[in-house]
Design a protein around this motif. Structure first.
Motif, PDB file in Angstrom:
ATOM      1  N   VAL A  68      41.967  15.816 -30.155  1.00 55.20           N
ATOM      2  CA  VAL A  68      42.041  16.740 -29.024  1.00 55.20           C
ATOM      3  C   VAL A  68      40.808  17.639 -29.038  1.00 55.20           C
ATOM      4  O   VAL A  68      40.575  18.357 -30.005  1.00 55.20           O
ATOM      5  N   ILE A  69      40.022  17.579 -27.984  1.00 48.95           N
ATOM      6  CA  ILE A  69      38.841  18.445 -27.921  1.00 48.95           C
ATOM      7  C   ILE A  69      38.841  19.237 -26.616  1.00 48.95           C
ATOM      8  O   ILE A  69      39.343  18.779 -25.593  1.00 48.95           O
ATOM      9  N   LEU A  70      38.277  20.440 -26.678  1.00 52.17           N
ATOM     10  CA  LEU A  70      38.191  21.269 -25.481  1.00 52.17           C
ATOM     11  C   LEU A  70      37.208  20.612 -24.515  1.00 52.17           C
ATOM     12  O   LEU A  70      36.055  20.349 -24.890  1.00 52.17           O
ATOM     13  N   ALA A  71      37.653  20.327 -23.306  1.00 56.76           N
ATOM     14  CA  ALA A  71      36.798  19.609 -22.359  1.00 56.76           C
ATOM     15  C   ALA A  71      36.253  20.523 -21.270  1.00 56.76           C
ATOM     16  O   ALA A  71      35.093  20.436 -20.898  1.00 56.76           O
ATOM     17  N   LYS A  72      37.086  21.398 -20.727  1.00 50.88           N
ATOM     18  CA  LYS A  72      36.593  22.314 -19.694  1.00 50.88           C
ATOM     19  C   LYS A  72      37.520  23.516 -19.565  1.00 50.88           C
ATOM     20  O   LYS A  72      38.690  23.458 -19.970  1.00 50.88           O
ATOM     21  N   VAL A  73      36.961  24.563 -19.033  1.00 47.08           N
ATOM     22  CA  VAL A  73      37.738  25.774 -18.772  1.00 47.08           C
ATOM     23  C   VAL A  73      37.637  26.023 -17.267  1.00 47.08           C
ATOM     24  O   VAL A  73      36.671  26.619 -16.792  1.00 47.08           O
ATOM     25  N   PRO A  74      38.616  25.518 -16.498  1.00 46.89           N
ATOM     26  CA  PRO A  74      38.520  25.672 -15.048  1.00 46.89           C
ATOM     27  C   PRO A  74      38.517  27.141 -14.605  1.00 46.89           C
ATOM     28  O   PRO A  74      37.925  27.488 -13.599  1.00 46.89           O
ATOM     29  N   ARG A  75      39.214  27.978 -15.378  1.00 45.28           N
ATOM     30  CA  ARG A  75      39.355  29.377 -14.951  1.00 45.28           C
ATOM     31  C   ARG A  75      39.637  30.234 -16.168  1.00 45.28           C
ATOM     32  O   ARG A  75      40.480  29.872 -16.998  1.00 45.28           O
ATOM     33  N   ILE A  76      38.911  31.341 -16.301  1.00 45.39           N
ATOM     34  CA  ILE A  76      39.248  32.316 -17.350  1.00 45.39           C
ATOM     35  C   ILE A  76      38.778  33.688 -16.862  1.00 45.39           C
ATOM     36  O   ILE A  76      37.672  33.831 -16.351  1.00 45.39           O
ATOM     37  N   THR A  77      39.645  34.674 -16.976  1.00 40.22           N
ATOM     38  CA  THR A  77      39.306  36.041 -16.566  1.00 40.22           C
ATOM     39  C   THR A  77      39.630  36.976 -17.725  1.00 40.22           C
ATOM     40  O   THR A  77      40.726  36.907 -18.283  1.00 40.22           O
ATOM     41  N   PHE A  78      38.664  37.819 -18.077  1.00 37.53           N
ATOM     42  CA  PHE A  78      38.884  38.821 -19.123  1.00 37.53           C
ATOM     43  C   PHE A  78      38.991  40.182 -18.446  1.00 37.53           C
ATOM     44  O   PHE A  78      38.106  40.569 -17.686  1.00 37.53           O
TER      45      PHE A  78
END
Lengths: 176, 131
Positions: A68-78
Motif C-alpha cells: 500500500v503506497i500513498l498515491a495522491k491527496v485529492p484534497r487536504i485543508t489545514f
C-alpha cells in the motif's frame, strides 16, 4: 529517526475506521527547524501521520498482502498549526478498497478543534517487474504491534483483531 | 432517473474534486488527460466518485480496455488493428472510435477520452429522463 508519525492507535475497526494519536513535544528537533524561533508541527508531517493511520487501515483489509503506497491527496485543508503540547487525534474512515487501491477520508483534531481534513488515495503497488522488491508489506504487522493496534482493534463483526497468520497457526495446532 | 444535464453536472463535480480543476474547465469536449491533467492514478479516484454519485458499478475493463490494448491479436506495431477497433466499438459504444481510427496508437487511446465520453458511458449505465 524512525519514520513513524503516530504514537499509538486508540481505535481500529477493521475495514471501517481507525483513530490514532500523535503527541507534539518540544523534544523533537524537527519542530525547531520548520519555523526557526516558533516551534510548530509541519503540516506535511501531519499529512504523513494521517496517511500512516489510513495506510495501516487499508493494508489490514487484505491482511497486508498488498503493498500500500500513498498515491495522491485529492484534497487536504489545514485550519491551524499544531504546537508543542498538542495531542493530535487522527481519524481515517475507509471510503473504498478496490483491487487497484483505496481511499480514506481523514481528519486531525486537537481536542474538539478540527486541525485538518481531507482525502487520501492509496495504490496497491505491483513491483513484481523490479529486480528487488521495495518492501515487504508484512513488515507492517510489526509496526501494528508497536502502535498497539491489537490492544484496541476489532474485526468487522466486533471480535478482537489478531495479527494476520495467527488463526492459521492455531488451526495448524501451533499455539503462538 | 437523472437527466443528461444532471449526469453532466455530477460528472463535472466528480472531476473537480478528483483533479482539482475549475468547474468551467470541465467542458464536454475536454480530454481527461491532456486538458484536465488526469494521470493514471486519477482514474481509480474518478471511477470511485462516479460509482458513488450514480450508485453504479464500473468494471475497469469497460472504461480502460487493457485486455484489448495489450492483446497481440488486436495490436500490431503499437497500433490497434481493424479487428481490435471492432472489439473497441463493441466494448465502448460511448467512445469515438472513428476519431481514434485515423491514428490508432495504443499509447494515445486513454488520452483521447473526453468528458462527453464519460457522460455517454454513465448514460448507458443509468436510465435517463428527457430534460
Amino acid at each position: 529517526m524512525r519514520w513513524i508519525w503516530i504514537d499509538k492507535f486508540l481505535e481500529f475497526e477493521s475495514g471501517k475506521r481507525a483513530v490514532a494519536i500523535k503527541n507534539v513535544t518540544l523534544a523533537e528537533e524537527y519542530l525547531h527547524e520548520h519555523v526557526p524561533g516558533f516551534p510548530t508541527m509541519p503540516n506535511s508531517l501531519v499529512l504523513e501521520g494521517l496517511a500512516q493511520t489510513g495506510g495501516l487501515l487499508v493494508g489490514e483489509v487484505n491482511a497486508f498482502s498488498e503493498k500500500v503506497i500513498l498515491a495522491k491527496v485529492p484534497r487536504i485543508t489545514f485550519h491551524f498549526s499544531a504546537v508543542p503540547g498538542d495531542c493530535l487525534r487522527y481519524t481515517a474512515v475507509l471510503e473504498y478498497v478496490k483491487p487497484d487501491g483505496a481511499m480514506v477520508g481523514v481528519t486531525s483534531h486537537v481536542g474538539e478543534r478540527l486541525q485538518a481534513e481531507g482525502e487520501i488515495v492509496f495504490a496497491h503497488l505491483n513491483d513484481s517487474g523490479r529486480t528487488r522488491t521495495l518492501f515487504e508489506p508484512k513488515n507492517f504487522v510489526f509496526t501494528m504491534k508497536l502502535l498497539r493496534v491489537f490492544d484496541v482493534g476489532r474485526t468487522a463483526d466486533g471480535k478482537p483483531l489478531e495479527p494476520p497468520g495467527l488463526a492459521q497457526l492455531r488451526s495448524a495446532g501451533v499455539e503462538p | 432517473m437523472p437527466t443528461k444535464e444532471e449526469i453532466f453536472s455530477k460528472i463535472q463535480a466528480a472531476l473537480v474534486e478528483a483533479l482539482g480543476v475549475d468547474e468551467d474547465e470541465v467542458t464536454p469536449e475536454a480530454t481527461l488527460m491532456s486538458d484536465l491533467g488526469a494521470e493514471s492514478i486519477d482514474f481509480l479516484d474518478i471511477v470511485f466518485r462516479l460509482e458513488k454519485a450514480f450508485d453504479i458499478k464500473i468494471p475497469r475493463a469497460e472504461l480502460f480496455p487493457d485486455d484489448i490494448l495489450t492483446n497481440e491479436q488486436y495490436v500490431s506495431d503499437g497500433k490497434v488493428t481493424p479487428e481490435g477497433l471492432e472489439q473497441l466499438r463493441k466494448r465502448m459504444p460511448f467512445f469515438n472510435v472513428d476519431a481514434f481510427e485515423a491514428n490508432p496508437n495504443v499509447k494515445d487511446f486513454t488520452a483521447m477520452l473526453t468528458v462527453q465520453d464519460m457522460c455517454r458511458y454513465v448514460e448507458s449505465k443509468v436510465q435517463v429522463t428527457a430534460s
